[in-house]
Design a protein around this motif. Sequence first.
Motif, PDB file in Angstrom:
ATOM      1  N   ALA A 159      41.837  38.015  40.426  1.00  0.00           N
ATOM      2  CA  ALA A 159      40.505  38.609  40.256  1.00  0.00           C
ATOM      3  C   ALA A 159      39.585  37.620  39.546  1.00  0.00           C
ATOM      4  O   ALA A 159      38.436  37.415  39.948  1.00  0.00           O
ATOM      5  N   LEU A 160      40.113  36.974  38.514  1.00  0.00           N
ATOM      6  CA  LEU A 160      39.291  35.993  37.791  1.00  0.00           C
ATOM      7  C   LEU A 160      38.893  34.841  38.719  1.00  0.00           C
ATOM      8  O   LEU A 160      37.745  34.384  38.700  1.00  0.00           O
ATOM      9  N   GLU A 161      39.837  34.427  39.547  1.00  0.00           N
ATOM     10  CA  GLU A 161      39.519  33.325  40.464  1.00  0.00           C
ATOM     11  C   GLU A 161      38.459  33.753  41.481  1.00  0.00           C
ATOM     12  O   GLU A 161      37.475  33.053  41.706  1.00  0.00           O
ATOM     13  N   MET A 162      38.658  34.937  42.085  1.00  0.00           N
ATOM     14  CA  MET A 162      37.689  35.389  43.096  1.00  0.00           C
ATOM     15  C   MET A 162      36.303  35.607  42.495  1.00  0.00           C
ATOM     16  O   MET A 162      35.294  35.257  43.095  1.00  0.00           O
ATOM     17  N   ILE A 163      36.269  36.190  41.284  1.00  0.00           N
ATOM     18  CA  ILE A 163      34.957  36.522  40.707  1.00  0.00           C
ATOM     19  C   ILE A 163      34.254  35.270  40.175  1.00  0.00           C
ATOM     20  O   ILE A 163      33.040  35.113  40.346  1.00  0.00           O
ATOM     21  N   THR A 164      35.001  34.371  39.561  1.00  0.00           N
ATOM     22  CA  THR A 164      34.323  33.182  38.991  1.00  0.00           C
ATOM     23  C   THR A 164      33.918  32.179  40.071  1.00  0.00           C
ATOM     24  O   THR A 164      32.919  31.481  39.921  1.00  0.00           O
ATOM     25  N   THR A 165      34.678  32.110  41.160  1.00  0.00           N
ATOM     26  CA  THR A 165      34.266  31.190  42.238  1.00  0.00           C
ATOM     27  C   THR A 165      33.287  31.874  43.186  1.00  0.00           C
ATOM     28  O   THR A 165      32.535  31.207  43.889  1.00  0.00           O
ATOM     29  N   GLY A 166      33.333  33.210  43.245  1.00  0.00           N
ATOM     30  CA  GLY A 166      32.525  33.946  44.213  1.00  0.00           C
ATOM     31  C   GLY A 166      33.029  33.726  45.632  1.00  0.00           C
ATOM     32  O   GLY A 166      32.344  34.047  46.602  1.00  0.00           O
TER      33      GLY A 166
END
Length: 257
Positions: A159-166
Amino acid sequence: MEAHNLLVKIENSIALLTLNRPKQLNALNHQLINNLNQELKKIKTDKNVKSVIITGSGEKAFVAGADIKEFAKFNREEGKSLAKNGQKKLFDFIENFPKPVIAAINGFALGGGLELAMACHIRLASNYAKMGLPEVSLGIIPGYGGTQRLAQLVGKGKALEMITTGRIIDANQALNYRLVNNVFESEDLISKCKELAHQIAKNSSNAISAAIKSINAGFDSSLNGFEVEINSFGSCFGTDDFIEGTSAFLEKRKPNF
Ligand code: CAA
């Protein structure tokens, strides 16, 4: 006021809700959120409806997010109200809906669109679907529950990866991430959702609603999911569905709920 931004078809105990702003890729504006809320309130008490399917009109998008044109000039307070009202009226409302809600993700599900799909109980996607939470590229974060529900579904790290990279992922990667339950050819998507809804409809609506409540309780830090399960289990006893379900088993026939 936009006409018909929500199409409603009730057939064979399924309510098919089609978000219908195809020129804006079905972006969620205030009006559409209100219409969905009103329609779902009616469906909640409609004894003829056992489950709901939500999809987007057109071939391109499920929902491309909250309507950016609508909130582009908002200040902090207005931004906070946008998230708060939306969460209450639509996203939390769907998550706690007593009848199963299936998202038929037929294309882009971005930002508020993926948040809408994640608030649904079950997600089926077309092989053309694309999903992501690109809000940080707009200088905001997901505000319709995305930071919470994405982490619940795919785990904190992803989730952190998807949200921070968009980053936007395709249907197969979403399946890999367990963000969606299954992927189908786009022309089969709605019939597969209906097939699933029919399987569910053979069971007790009362028990299904108790199961949804108990599962959700496990994700609510103010509740003890096991306690909720015990109470919900008990509340099923003595109901018409309980009498029919147990009698049918003992009489070696299919229950008729
Ligand atoms: N809000 C308002 N309008 C939108 C929209 C949105 N979220 N997404 C697309 N549209 C509109 C476009 O402005 C365009 O309208 P015009 O023809 O009037 O310019 C029309 O839909 C078609 O879109 P594109 O021309 O951009 O189509 P494309 O094929 O080139 O790109 C896309 C498709 C990648 C989905 C692109 O439209 C896009 O990136 N959309 C925005 C996605 C996004 O950032 N979503 C998050 C919104 S913020 C949010 O949701 C906040 C929250 O959590 C509460």
